[in-house]
Design an enzyme around this catalytic site. Structure first.
Site, PDB file in Angstrom:
ATOM      1  N   ASP A 170       0.831  -1.204   0.000  1.00 37.97           N
ATOM      2  CA  ASP A 170       0.000   0.000   0.000  1.00 37.97           C
ATOM      3  C   ASP A 170       0.869   1.260   0.000  1.00 37.97           C
ATOM      4  OD1 ASP A 170      -2.331   1.422  -0.002  1.00 37.97           O
ATOM      5  OD2 ASP A 170      -2.714   1.211   2.142  1.00 37.97           O
TER       6      ASP A 170
ATOM      7  N   GLY B 154       0.084   5.281  -4.515  1.00 37.17           N
ATOM      8  CA  GLY B 154      -0.575   6.517  -4.951  1.00 37.17           C
ATOM      9  C   GLY B 154      -0.052   7.715  -4.174  1.00 37.17           C
TER      10      GLY B 154
ATOM     11  N   TRP C 188       2.741   8.005  -2.572  1.00 37.78           N
ATOM     12  CA  TRP C 188       4.153   8.210  -2.897  1.00 37.78           C
ATOM     13  C   TRP C 188       4.268   9.088  -4.144  1.00 37.78           C
ATOM     14  CZ3 TRP C 188       7.179   7.116  -7.151  1.00 37.78           C
ATOM     15  CH2 TRP C 188       8.568   7.124  -6.957  1.00 37.78           C
TER      16      TRP C 188
ATOM     17  N   HIS D 105       2.623   3.110  -9.088  1.00 36.66           N
ATOM     18  CA  HIS D 105       2.506   1.668  -9.346  1.00 36.66           C
ATOM     19  C   HIS D 105       3.728   1.163 -10.121  1.00 36.66           C
ATOM     20  CE1 HIS D 105      -1.380   1.872  -7.601  1.00 36.66           C
ATOM     21  NE2 HIS D 105      -1.985   2.452  -8.619  1.00 36.66           N
TER      22      HIS D 105
ATOM     23  N   ASN E  10     -10.737  -3.096  -6.097  1.00 37.70           N
ATOM     24  CA  ASN E  10      -9.965  -2.060  -6.796  1.00 37.70           C
ATOM     25  C   ASN E  10     -10.591  -1.672  -8.141  1.00 37.70           C
ATOM     26  OD1 ASN E  10      -6.741  -3.213  -5.579  1.00 37.70           O
ATOM     27  ND2 ASN E  10      -8.015  -1.551  -4.826  1.00 37.70           N
TER      28      ASN E  10
ATOM     29  N   ARG F  19     -11.887   1.910  -8.753  1.00 35.46           N
ATOM     30  CA  ARG F  19     -11.020   3.052  -9.079  1.00 35.46           C
ATOM     31  C   ARG F  19     -11.286   3.538 -10.505  1.00 35.46           C
ATOM     32  NH1 ARG F  19      -5.385   2.345  -5.877  1.00 35.46           N
ATOM     33  NH2 ARG F  19      -6.327   1.646  -3.949  1.00 35.46           N
TER      34      ARG F  19
ATOM     35  N   ARG G   7      -5.263  -2.314   8.651  1.00 39.31           N
ATOM     36  CA  ARG G   7      -6.386  -3.215   8.330  1.00 39.31           C
ATOM     37  C   ARG G   7      -5.937  -4.278   7.336  1.00 39.31           C
ATOM     38  NH1 ARG G   7      -8.421   1.944   6.588  1.00 39.31           N
ATOM     39  NH2 ARG G   7      -7.743   2.342   4.447  1.00 39.31           N
TER      40      ARG G   7
ATOM     41  N   GLU H  11       1.922 -13.528  12.131  1.00 41.69           N
ATOM     42  CA  GLU H  11       2.392 -12.342  12.841  1.00 41.69           C
ATOM     43  C   GLU H  11       2.167 -11.136  11.931  1.00 41.69           C
ATOM     44  OE1 GLU H  11       3.558 -12.270  15.965  1.00 41.69           O
ATOM     45  OE2 GLU H  11       3.260 -14.431  16.121  1.00 41.69           O
TER      46      GLU H  11
HETATM   47  C1  FPP Z   1      -2.203   0.097  -3.215  1.00 39.69           C
HETATM   48  O1  FPP Z   1      -1.622   1.379  -3.107  1.00 39.69           O
HETATM   49  C2  FPP Z   1      -1.581  -0.600  -4.308  1.00 39.69           C
HETATM   50  C3  FPP Z   1      -2.223  -1.128  -5.368  1.00 39.69           C
HETATM   51  C4  FPP Z   1      -3.696  -1.072  -5.532  1.00 39.69           C
HETATM   52  C5  FPP Z   1      -1.471  -1.750  -6.473  1.00 39.69           C
HETATM   53  C6  FPP Z   1      -0.234  -2.514  -6.089  1.00 39.69           C
HETATM   54  C7  FPP Z   1       0.447  -2.935  -7.331  1.00 39.69           C
HETATM   55  C8  FPP Z   1       1.791  -2.960  -7.501  1.00 39.69           C
HETATM   56  C9  FPP Z   1       2.767  -2.643  -6.443  1.00 39.69           C
HETATM   57  C10 FPP Z   1       2.357  -3.345  -8.844  1.00 39.69           C
HETATM   58  C11 FPP Z   1       2.041  -4.755  -9.178  1.00 39.69           C
HETATM   59  C12 FPP Z   1       2.861  -5.192 -10.296  1.00 39.69           C
HETATM   60  C13 FPP Z   1       2.973  -6.469 -10.714  1.00 39.69           C
HETATM   61  C14 FPP Z   1       3.893  -6.741 -11.807  1.00 39.69           C
HETATM   62  C15 FPP Z   1       2.218  -7.571 -10.130  1.00 39.69           C
HETATM   63  P1  FPP Z   1      -2.488   2.656  -3.443  1.00 39.69           P
HETATM   64  O2  FPP Z   1      -2.239   3.043  -4.843  1.00 39.69           O
HETATM   65  O3  FPP Z   1      -3.882   2.405  -3.036  1.00 39.69           O
HETATM   66  O4  FPP Z   1      -1.814   3.714  -2.528  1.00 39.69           O
HETATM   67  P2  FPP Z   1      -2.521   4.899  -1.747  1.00 39.69           P
HETATM   68  O5  FPP Z   1      -3.159   4.265  -0.545  1.00 39.69           O
HETATM   69  O6  FPP Z   1      -1.367   5.749  -1.387  1.00 39.69           O
HETATM   70  O7  FPP Z   1      -3.489   5.571  -2.678  1.00 39.69           O
END
Ligand code: FPP
Length: 235
Positions: A12, A15, A17, A29, A60, A63, A184, A197
């Site tokens: 998590d 976004g 970042w 991402h 998701n 979104r 969560r 854990e």
């Molecule tokens: C949640 O952070 C993250 C996701 C919904 C996507 C995670 C996916 C990757 C790390 C890339 C996967 C790649 C492969 C090749 C499998 P968020 O974007 O919701 O962050 P935020 O809470 O800051 O908005």
């Protein structure tokens, strides 16, 4: 060092970042995918047998279409070309989740990476994609119900026996990590997490590097796992 056999990560904070750096969420991402690749290699090098990651939940899809499409395109790119290092290292890549309503090209890329890496024996990278923990239990229960209809005797059915009805028969999760500061589970691997854990960190996933991962391993080594019994360490 006591090593967890199965580690899971809720990745998590991509976004946030990106937004903090004035970039588009999709850039977060992209950075997250690079981190995932490095962490998978590192985890297996450290002796972890299975690494499960939450790449996309069934929820998701709520979104924006732009974000969902760019994430799916990124995943296709990784499955088709970028996971070469992971394959060379001998890591088997498997995907957990429902097929519906994933795009045809995503399903094809899933097939591609699973086929390419299916003989690999060094470790497993389980990518949860269009995944929900309650959905996994429901899908498993339906499979079990069919077996019962076909005559399976469940008189002595134990909780361990249900693992083969999940998307893949993996060991229970020993350690779950969530980056990005939220406390969560977000419907992640609910059956497999029963005795794991928990390690929560404020670090955003694109900043979660090998040394951050090692901190979680170190914490795990110092936890006293009781599984409902009495501590072996402190008695
Ligand atoms: C949640 O952070 C993250 C996701 C919904 C996507 C995670 C996916 C990757 C790390 C890339 C996967 C790649 C492969 C090749 C499998 P968020 O974007 O919701 O962050 P935020 O809470 O800051 O908005």
């Amino acid at each position: 060092m006591i090593m967890p056999k199965h580690v899971a990560i809720i990745m998590d904070g991509n976004g946030r970042w990106a937004t903090k750096k004035g970039l588009k969420r999709s850039e977060g991402h992209i950075e997250g995918a690079k981190v995932l690749e490095k962490l998978a290699m590192h985890a297996i090098d450290m002796g972890v047998e299975v690494l499960s990651v939450y790449a996309f939940s069934t929820d998701n899809f709520k979104r924006s279409k732009e974000e969902v499409d760019s994430l799916m395109n990124l995943i296709i790119k990784y499955f088709k070309t970028k996971f070469e290092k992971i394959n060379k290292k001998g890591i088997k890549v498997i995907i957990s989740g429902r097929k519906e309503p994933l795009r045809e090209d995503v399903l094809e890329a899933i097939n591609n990476i699973e086929e390419k890496t299916k003989e690999n024996k060094k470790g497993i990278l389980n990518i949860c994609l269009n995944y929900g923990g309650q959905e996994e239990i429901i899908d498993g229960a339906i499979k079990l119900a069919k077996d019962i209809q076909n005559g399976l005797d469940v008189t002595d059915f134990k909780r361990e026996d249900f693992y083969k009805y999940l998307y893949h028969e993996l060991p229970p999760i020993d350690l779950v990590i969530r980056t990005g500061g939220e406390l969560r589970l977000s419907n992640f691997m609910l059956y497999e997490l029963s005795y794991s854990e928990f390690y929560f960190t404020n670090t955003l996933f694109p900043d979660f590097d090998k040394s951050e991962f090692n901190k979680a391993l170190f914490m795990f080594e110092n936890r006293d796992r009781k599984f409902g019994g009495i501590s072996e360490k402190n008695n």
